[in-house]
Every structure is written in C-alpha cells, then in structure tokens.
Design a protein around this motif. Structure first.
Motif: not given
Ligand code: AMP
Ligand code: GLY
Length: 427
Positions: A229-233, A296-299, A330-331, A418-420
């Motif tokens: 996983g390279m990122g999340a939002y 890391q983006a949800v909490l 959060a991103v 990320i998030a685009d």
C-alpha cells in the motif's frame, strides 16, 4: 486503563496515536512497537510467539485491554490464549481469523450465506489437472489466489490462458507462495472501484468507520507492481450513505451473523475489501484486522473515544456512540525506500521530521532510532498523513505533499497521485 497494542507497523503507530488521545488511558505499551510509538508509550520487546510471556506481562502491568494489529499473531491464537485467561482482547480468535487466513473458508461462507462475491472454484495440489481444465472454461481476465496468508501478494490476475497456466505452475510447481499456495482459488474477475470498510464488532453489534481507499500499486496511475500500500485516503466519496447502507445490509450484517452461527464469533475489526461493481458491492476479500495504510487515514478523522470503542467491543457490549466521523479528511502518502517492493537499501538518515505543521501526523513503518538520528529501516518507511477539518481531500492532499517536500532521506520514493482517484472523480 492500561493498554497493550501488539505490532510494529504504521497501523500500530496509528492505533497507539488514537488510543493515546483517550482520557481513559493510563499507561500505554506497544509490543514491540517502533520508533514512532516510543513517543506515545513504552515499547516492550517480547517475541509475539511467546504467549505465556505476553500473558505474564499483562498481569504484571495490569493490562485491561490488548489490541492486536497484525493478522499473523491472531491466526496463531494469541487472542484465544489471553482471553481464556481472563484478559480483554480486541481481535478475533484463531478460528475467526480464518476469514482472512483461509480464502477458501471465506468464499465458502459467502456462498453459503448469500454474501455477494466473485464466482469461484477451489483446487488443491492433487487437483492440478482439474484446475487446468477449469481454466479452459474461464473468461479472461481471471484471478488466481493462494488460499493462505501471503503478505498481500498472493493474488495473480491472468489475462489469458497462458498466463493462468504460468500462474498455476508458479504456485503449485515452483511454490512461489510456499504452503500458502497448497490450495488455490480461481475466481471471476470483477470490474469496478475498490473501497475498504472497517466494521468494529463485538460479535453481534457493529459500527462502521468511514470508508477509505488505498493505492496498492507502486507507480502513479496505479501502474507497476503490487505493494503493501502506497497511500490511502478517507473518506471515500465513492461510498455514499445509500451505498453504505446497502453494504451493511448485504455484506456486514450477514457476515457477522454467519461467523457467529458457524461458531467463529468475530470480535475485532472486520476489514471488508470491496469492489463496487455495476451489479452492486461485492467482496474481494475479508481481513481479520485493521488495514494498512488505510488505518493511518481513517483514525485521524474520528472524534470521540476510540479506546472506549475497542474496549466495549472486547467486552461484548459495543458502545456504538463512542466515536463518530468528524467531517474532516485525511490523506496518507507512504514514503518508501527506492527499490521497494523489490530489494532496497536501509540505514539512511531521515531529516525534516521536526519541521512539520501541526496538521501533519507522521506514522512510522520502517524506521530505526540510532540515538539522535532516525534511520530508514524498511521498504515502507513513513506514512505522512495530512488531516484537515473539512471534508476536502484536495486540501489534505496538498498539505501531505507540502510536508513531503520537507522530509528527506536517500532514495525516498512516493507516489504523486494519492487521492486523485477521489479528487477527480466523475460523478
Ligand atoms: P486481495 O489480496 O484478495 O485483496 O487481492 C489483492 C488485489 O487484487 C485486490 O485489491 C484487487 O485489486 C485485486 N483482485 C483480487 N481479486 C479480484 C477479483 N476477483 N477481481 C478483480 N480484482 C481482484
Ligand atoms: N491495505 C490492504 C491491507 O491492509 O490488507
């Protein structure tokens, strides 16, 4: 309350960070923890296979809740061991963790209880020839998966029969997934967009946290190899309230109930990896724990008492009102070592971490503390998360990337998009 978090990744840093906000918290311990968790509590070095030693630690330190991050200790039965001895645990039993550890069980459960998922068939080593025949009857692409745990890498998408035969040979013949590939699933390919939903459950009641999406591929525009996983939002605008309602009715409620009926009551975070297809939401996979990097983006977009949520779930009396979505965004962008997910070098100094704005939270995943310096120590090194008060992913994205400009280490690599997927979504 004294709390023990088990694990050492970005996810566990995020869990420790959120738990440490609780007024109910007295002492926080993280086993083994990482460089980031040191600032939030005490890191404890006990081997996660040593259940007896962990239990003694809990008694000595009056631990009232153990929160287990990764799947392996759950599958190995750490929850069972501690729970049988009277310790409150947030995390499923080994039997319930099978929903992640044995894909064939998860698929069987979904078919039995009418939970939407891709059509499939399972084969074991002795069915190699049958698997080949089955491939001839498939439409392409088709998906071949190792039945067991393979660190998120056990999935091969095959565009034609030749690729499928290669995959079969690699799994059954060359054992690329070890014993995790002694059994395989061949399933239908689902088209659509993916989302991750965390259902926190005490085994019967549940609360869904806001939906997230992650970016599994190494390169921009979802190209190149799969990674952890390279990122999340979060939130994921794809998951409208109406769709969430449908997901709860068609997937989450039936799954929690099915697990209880099958004698595998699920207490913990049921991770639903979903594909939103033209026929509606379908399950890609279940995990028996929080997702990484989604956590890391949800909490960071939750308000309320997260510790109370986990504690009440562990006690079997879920407090559904303990947290709610704070209407922010959060991103999280993962900063990785050059070469990841293949081989990479470690031991480079990380600088810039102390010059960041207060709306940035840096979660450590692969770092090492060398006295006065922080060094890279893994493939995924940091999860740089920007948190904003409004539901504006675009602003959060900008802030995350501004923070990344200040952070440096030799060979630092991150995706720039990320998030685009959500920001430029066509409605
Ligand atoms: P899993 O480990 O089962 O989540 O699979 C890893 C990734 O492979 C998923 O996030 C999807 O992107 C993809 N994938 C798995 N199963 C399917 C499927 N049946 N159809 C389409 N994509 C899939
Ligand atoms: N982000 C995918 C996982 O945690 O499995």
């Amino acid at each position: 309350m004294n709390v023990l978090v088990i694990g050492s990744g970005g996810r566990e840093h995020a869990l420790a960070y959120k738990i440490s906000e609780s007024k109910r918290l007295d002492k926080l311990f993280i086993m083994p923890g990482n460089t980031g968790t040191k600032a939030l509590g005490t890191n404890v070095n006990i081997n996660l296979n040593e259940h007896e030693a962990i239990y003694s630690f809990c008694l000595q330190n009056k631990i009232e809740l153990v929160v287990i991050g990764p799947e392996q200790p759950l599958v190995d039965g750490i929850s069972d061991y501690l729970r049988e001895r009277g310790i409150n645990v947030f995390g499923p039993s080994s039997k319930a963790a099978a929903i992640e550890a044995q894909k064939s069980f998860a698929k069987w459960l979904m078919i039995k209880y009418n939970i939407p998922t891709a059509a499939y068939k399972e084969f074991n080593l002795s069915g190699y020839e049958l698997a080949k025949e089955y491939i001839f009857s498939q439409k392409f692409p088709c998906v071949i998966k190792a039945d067991g745990l393979a660190a998120g890498k056990g999935v091969i998408i095959c565009n034609n029969a030749a690729e499928a035969f290669d995959a079969l040979e690699n799994i059954f013949g060359n054992k690329i997934f070890g014993h995790a590939g002694d059994k395989i699933i061949i399933e239908e390919f689902m088209s659509g967009e993916e989302a991750s939903i965390f259902a926190i459950t005490d085994g019967s009641e549940f609360v869904c946290l806001p939906a997230a999406q992650d970016h599994k591929r190494i390169g921009d525009n979802d190209t190149g190899k799969n990674t952890g996983g390279m990122g999340a939002y979060c939130p994921a605008p794809l998951i409208t309230p109406l769709l969430m309602d449908l997901i709860e009715k068609k997937i989450i409620i039936p799954t929690i109930n099915a697990m209880a009926i099958e004698g595998r009551k699920f207490i913990g975070c049921l991770y639903c990896g979903l594909m939103i297809t033209s026929e509606g939401p379908k399950v890609v996979e279940f995990n028996c724990r929080f997702g990484d990097p989604e956590t890391q983006a949800v909490l960071p977009v939750l308000e309320g008492d997260f510790l109370q949520l986990l504690y009440s779930a562990a006690l079997g009396t879920l407090d559904k009102t303990s947290v709610k979505y704070n209407n922010g965004a959060a991103v999280c962008v993962v900063a990785a070592s050059k070469g990841y997910p293949d081989s990479y070098e470690k031991g480079f100094e990380i600088s810039g971490l102390d010059s960041l704005d207060k709306d940035i939270v840096v979660f450590h995943a692969g770092t090492k503390d060398d006295g006065n310096k922080i060094l890279t120590n893994g493939g995924r090194v940091l999860g740089v998360t920007a948190v904003v008060e409004k539901p504006e992913l675009k602003t959060a994205k900008q802030k995350a990337y501004q923070a990344l400009e200040k952070i440096t280490f030799n060979g630092m690599y991150f995706r720039s998009d990320i998030a685009d997927r959500a920001i430029y979504r066509k409605h």
